[in-house]
Design a protein around this motif. Structure first.
Motif, short mmCIF file in Angstrom:
data_model
loop_
_atom_site.label_atom_id
_atom_site.label_comp_id
_atom_site.label_asym_id
_atom_site.label_seq_id
_atom_site.Cartn_x
_atom_site.Cartn_y
_atom_site.Cartn_z
N PRO A 1 0.91 -1.24 0.00
CA PRO A 1 0.16 -0.04 -0.12
C PRO A 1 0.78 1.28 -0.02
CG PRO A 1 0.15 -0.75 2.29
CD PRO A 1 1.12 -1.64 1.32
N ILE A 2 0.12 2.40 0.25
CA ILE A 2 1.00 3.81 0.13
C ILE A 2 1.60 3.60 1.59
CG2 ILE A 2 0.43 5.98 1.09
CD1 ILE A 2 -2.04 6.07 -0.88
N SER A 3 2.87 3.87 1.71
CA SER A 3 3.82 3.54 2.61
C SER A 3 5.14 4.50 2.61
CB SER A 3 4.37 2.14 2.81
OG SER A 3 4.89 1.66 1.80
N TYR A 4 5.79 4.44 3.90
CA TYR A 4 6.95 5.22 3.83
C TYR A 4 8.04 4.24 3.28
CZ TYR A 4 5.06 9.11 6.53
OH TYR A 4 4.36 10.18 6.97
N ALA A 5 9.06 4.48 2.85
CA ALA A 5 10.34 3.70 2.29
C ALA A 5 11.56 4.37 2.19
CB ALA A 5 9.97 3.06 0.94
N SER A 6 12.57 3.39 2.83
CA SER A 6 13.92 4.05 2.75
C SER A 6 14.55 4.14 1.39
CB SER A 6 14.82 3.15 3.66
OG SER A 6 16.28 3.47 3.25
N ILE A 7 15.02 5.21 1.04
CA ILE A 7 15.54 5.29 -0.49
C ILE A 7 16.98 4.74 -0.58
CG2 ILE A 7 14.13 7.26 -1.03
CD1 ILE A 7 16.17 9.19 -0.51
N GLU A 8 17.44 4.16 0.61
CA GLU A 8 18.62 3.83 0.68
C GLU A 8 18.79 2.33 0.41
OE1 GLU A 8 19.98 5.28 4.40
OE2 GLU A 8 21.28 6.47 3.69
N THR A 9 17.84 1.74 0.25
CA THR A 9 17.59 0.22 -0.14
C THR A 9 18.33 -0.01 -1.92
OG1 THR A 9 15.59 0.43 -1.30
CG2 THR A 9 15.35 -0.04 0.94
N SER A 10 18.87 -1.08 -1.92
CA SER A 10 19.52 -1.36 -3.40
C SER A 10 18.51 -1.19 -4.42
CB SER A 10 20.10 -2.68 -3.15
OG SER A 10 19.24 -3.70 -3.04
N TYR A 11 17.39 -1.46 -4.17
CA TYR A 11 16.21 -1.46 -5.16
C TYR A 11 16.07 0.02 -5.56
CZ TYR A 11 12.03 -1.41 -7.92
OH TYR A 11 10.91 -1.12 -8.90
N TRP A 12 15.81 0.87 -4.55
CA TRP A 12 15.69 2.37 -4.94
C TRP A 12 16.87 3.01 -5.41
CZ3 TRP A 12 10.89 2.98 -6.35
CH2 TRP A 12 9.91 2.40 -5.73
N GLN A 13 18.03 2.75 -4.87
CA GLN A 13 19.26 3.44 -5.09
C GLN A 13 19.64 2.87 -6.68
OE1 GLN A 13 21.79 5.33 -3.56
NE2 GLN A 13 19.90 5.66 -2.33
N SER A 14 19.18 1.59 -7.16
CA SER A 14 19.54 1.23 -8.62
C SER A 14 18.61 1.83 -9.44
CB SER A 14 19.43 -0.19 -8.70
OG SER A 14 18.17 -0.80 -8.37
N HIS A 15 17.49 2.43 -9.15
CA HIS A 15 16.38 3.06 -9.95
C HIS A 15 16.28 4.44 -9.65
CE1 HIS A 15 14.63 -0.66 -11.68
NE2 HIS A 15 14.93 -1.14 -10.37
N PHE A 16 16.99 5.20 -8.87
CA PHE A 16 17.02 6.67 -8.71
C PHE A 16 17.36 7.49 -10.10
CE2 PHE A 16 19.22 10.59 -7.80
CZ PHE A 16 18.36 11.31 -7.07
N TYR A 17 16.80 8.31 -10.16
CA TYR A 17 16.61 9.39 -11.36
C TYR A 17 17.01 10.74 -10.77
CZ TYR A 17 15.52 11.26 -16.05
OH TYR A 17 15.66 11.87 -17.17
N ALA A 18 16.14 11.33 -10.10
CA ALA A 18 16.53 12.61 -9.55
C ALA A 18 15.61 13.35 -8.52
CB ALA A 18 16.33 13.78 -10.82
N TYR A 19 16.13 14.14 -7.63
CA TYR A 19 15.26 14.85 -6.84
C TYR A 19 14.72 16.18 -7.68
CZ TYR A 19 17.35 12.46 -2.89
OH TYR A 19 17.85 11.63 -1.95
N GLY A 20 13.53 16.46 -7.44
CA GLY A 20 12.75 17.46 -8.11
C GLY A 20 12.18 18.51 -7.28
N ARG A 21 12.05 19.82 -7.29
CA ARG A 21 11.09 20.75 -6.87
C ARG A 21 10.21 21.39 -7.89
NH1 ARG A 21 14.85 23.99 -3.31
NH2 ARG A 21 14.96 21.87 -2.16
N ILE A 22 9.08 21.51 -7.64
CA ILE A 22 8.15 22.14 -8.41
C ILE A 22 8.38 23.56 -8.72
CG2 ILE A 22 5.58 22.86 -8.56
CD1 ILE A 22 5.73 20.26 -9.06
N ARG A 23 8.48 24.18 -9.95
CA ARG A 23 9.01 25.36 -10.28
C ARG A 23 7.69 26.38 -10.03
NH1 ARG A 23 10.39 23.94 -15.94
NH2 ARG A 23 11.36 22.24 -15.55
#
Length: 109
Positions: free
Chosen positions: A87-109
């Protein structure tokens, strides 16, 4: 629940539907329903060091997508995001899965 194309609590959410709904309902920014790529296209890229809670985090290659950006979450700080998984949840972005798929951080202009 996660529902492809979902964009309300009544229908369920997919990742971009969830982010658009949260931003709009919270009053942060009126973000009409679009794709993860469509949200990215409205952002200025920020560095990891500049990323603040409420910024967005984008991923690539999480499924066979026609565009580079395939997933989006809301960065909450401390290397964590909230996103519409199942479901909707919090997740660590330090896992190997998220690290291997990281693209960018963004801020709405």
């Amino acid at each position: 629940p996660y529902v492809w194309g979902g964009s309300t609590p009544e229908t369920g959410f997919d990742c971009s539907g969830y982010v658009c709904w949260v931003y709009t309902q919270s009053g942060v920014y009126h973000l009409p329903r679009t794709s993860a790529q469509g949200i990215f296209d409205q952002c200025a890229v920020v560095s990891r060091e500049e990323a603040q809670p409420g910024d967005l985090i984008f991923f690539t290659g999480t499924y066979a997508s026609a565009s580079p950006v395939s997933h989006v979450g809301i960065y909450v700080g401390d290397n964590m995001m909230i996103h519409c998984g199942n479901p909707i949840s919090y997740a660590s972005i330090e896992t190997s899965y998220w690290q291997s798929h990281f693209y960018a951080y963004g801020r709405i202009r």
